[in-house]
Design an enzyme around this catalytic site. Structure first.
Site, PDB file in Angstrom:
ATOM      1  N   SER A 178     -40.866  27.275  19.860  1.00  0.00           N
ATOM      2  CA  SER A 178     -40.265  28.042  18.774  1.00  0.00           C
ATOM      3  C   SER A 178     -41.153  29.250  18.436  1.00  0.00           C
ATOM      4  CB  SER A 178     -40.024  27.111  17.590  1.00  0.00           C
ATOM      5  OG  SER A 178     -39.044  27.637  16.735  1.00  0.00           O
ATOM      6  N   ASP A 302     -28.370  25.390  19.808  1.00  0.00           N
ATOM      7  CA  ASP A 302     -29.319  25.721  18.749  1.00  0.00           C
ATOM      8  C   ASP A 302     -28.577  26.198  17.511  1.00  0.00           C
ATOM      9  OD1 ASP A 302     -31.464  26.669  17.194  1.00  0.00           O
ATOM     10  OD2 ASP A 302     -32.595  27.233  18.991  1.00  0.00           O
ATOM     11  N   HIS A 358     -32.107  22.926  18.657  1.00  0.00           N
ATOM     12  CA  HIS A 358     -33.449  23.496  18.637  1.00  0.00           C
ATOM     13  C   HIS A 358     -34.549  22.426  18.706  1.00  0.00           C
ATOM     14  CE1 HIS A 358     -36.162  26.793  17.873  1.00  0.00           C
ATOM     15  NE2 HIS A 358     -36.704  26.175  16.852  1.00  0.00           N
TER      16      HIS A 358
END
Ligand SMILES: *[C@@H]1O[C@H](CO)[C@@H](O)[C@H](O)[C@H]1NC(C)=O
Ligand SMILES: *[C@@H]1O[C@H](CO)[C@@H](O)[C@H](O)[C@H]1NC(C)=O
Ligand SMILES: *[C@@H]1O[C@H](CO)[C@@H](O)[C@H](O)[C@H]1NC(C)=O
Length: 390
Positions: A178, A302, A358
């Site tokens: 991330s 996501d 995610h």
């Protein structure tokens, strides 16, 4: 200095504040230092949540890493399709550095498990879990929300350069989860000339082209996250005050044309490392083009990162019908502002798509990626496995 919108936070009665905080968290937060000497930030300003608000309806994961599905038992088998051609002299795997995401910390269980998986795939790998400030535990987690990313990055560059194993290795490999992904890209661009050189950089669901929205907090009692979001929601995102202290603000891009103008003028981190301003830093491009592999992993489902296509460095016009412009059709690539075109032309740019939300990672995917992109120094990267196109 725009403090006006923060003042509403002050209006909350102190009694609400004391009820709202688990003592240990509140104590930790009181140690928060202002990032600059410009103005003393009362820690209370940062951390007061909107206590009267309904619990947030959010998926429970946030940006922290979760392994899903069957987990791998020792010893791992290397995927049969992987041929690891290495030079005959030294098959010691290169060290791997890992930079975690928002709300995680270097000593979180998920990160340790990633280090174990790397060890299973390439036994003998030295894995270094990055802490942006060198602090451990909840302080490291806090630094994923609060701080000046330029300073954090500078700290990391020096920490890696001083590590006796990393600095003597022929090169290192890097995993960014991330926001850790764009920070590691910043590491390569800014410090590639003197800190340990990166061979393969693999980023998972990173925000290379910024975000249009701030992530919701995974839990309504995550005071650090909610405190950060309270400030971010205050309308001061483009002030130097927020840009020097709130980490996600430093890769926020917004969605309107006004946001774009403000971003170019005020972004403390992303607009700089993306060389989006008039004056381009040629060193950034040289350093990034010097990678062997830059692998961007996109999570297909996501719903945490908006827009998710930022994971592939695409641009999305949020107000223009969600029009997606893939990286290869954007000026940043065509005019090679940061070396991505050069990297692509030598076969160094890979786009990977994984199913899932995610940071929900299957061991098998991690294992395949680690097998392909990490390992000994002399390793040749075979035909792209598997081949994805944006
Ligand atoms: C470009 O970036 C390099 C690496 O961070 C830095 O040393 C240099 O001062 C920068 N150049 C300019 C003109 O900002
Ligand atoms: C962040 O820190 C860097 C390095 O100290 C400094 O040059 C920059 O001005 C800071 N950013 C802001 C927005 O204050
Ligand atoms: C998005 O598309 C709209 C409509 O085509 C256009 O007016 C606007 O300038 C675009 N915005 C950005 C940030 O590119």
């Amino acid at each position: 200095m725009q403090l006006k919108s923060l003042s509403t936070l002050l209006a909350l009665p102190a009694v609400a504040f004391s009820f709202a905080y688990p003592p240990s968290e509140a104590e930790a937060l009181l140690e928060l230092q202002p990032a600059d000497d410009t103005i003393a930030l009362s820690p209370k300003l940062v951390i007061i949540p909107e206590v009267d608000e309904e619990p947030l309806e959010v998926p429970p994961q946030g940006a922290t890493l979760t392994r899903v599905g069957p987990q791998r038992a020792l010893p791992a088998q290397k995927p049969a399709a992987e041929e690891e051609e290495t030079d005959d002299e030294d098959d010691t795997p290169l060290p791997v550095v890992v930079w975690h995401g928002l709300g995680d910390s270097a000593d979180a269980e998920g990160l340790k498990e990633v280090a174990e998986l790397i060890e299973q795939v390439h036994p003998g790998t030295y894995t270094y879990l990055i802490s942006a400030t060198g602090a451990a535990g909840s302080a490291d987690r806090q630094a994923s929300f609060f701080g000046n990313v330029t300073r954090q990055l500078d700290h990391v560059c020096h920490a890696l350069a001083e590590d006796p194993i990393l600095r003597t290795a022929p090169a290192i490999d890097a995993v960014g989860f991330s926001q850790g992904g764009q920070f590691l890209r910043g590491y390569v661009e800014r410090c590639g000339g003197w800190a340990p050189r990166v061979r393969s950089l693999v980023t998972f669901g990173s925000q290379h082209n910024g975000i249009a929205e701030f992530q919701k907090c995974a839990s309504p009692t995550d005071w650090v996250c909610r405190g950060a979001n309270a400030v971010l929601g205050g309308g001061t995102v483009w002030s130097d005050f927020v840009q020097s202290r709130l980490v996600p603000a430093q890769y926020y891009r917004g969605e309107t044309d006004d946001d774009r103008a403000n971003y170019l003028e005020h972004s403390n981190f992303l607009a700089d490392i993306n060389n989006e301003r008039g004056a381009k830093n040629a060193t950034y491009a040289e350093n990034l083009a010097a990678l062997d592999k830059f692998v961007m992993v996109l999570f297909d489902d996501d719903r945490t990162v908006v827009p998710k296509e930022t994971g592939w460095f695409a641009d999305v016009n949020m107000t223009g019908g969600y029009a997606v412009t893939p990286l290869r059709q954007r000026p940043i690539y065509e005019e090679d502002w940061i070396g991505l075109k050069r990297l692509d032309e030598k076969g160094g740019l890979d786009f990977v798509r994984l199913a899932g939300e995610h940071m929900q990672l299957l061991d098998d995917d991690l294992v395949r990626l680690f097998a392909k992109y990490f390992g000994p120094a002399g390793k040749k990267f075979g035909a792209s496995w598997p081949k994805w196109e944006p």
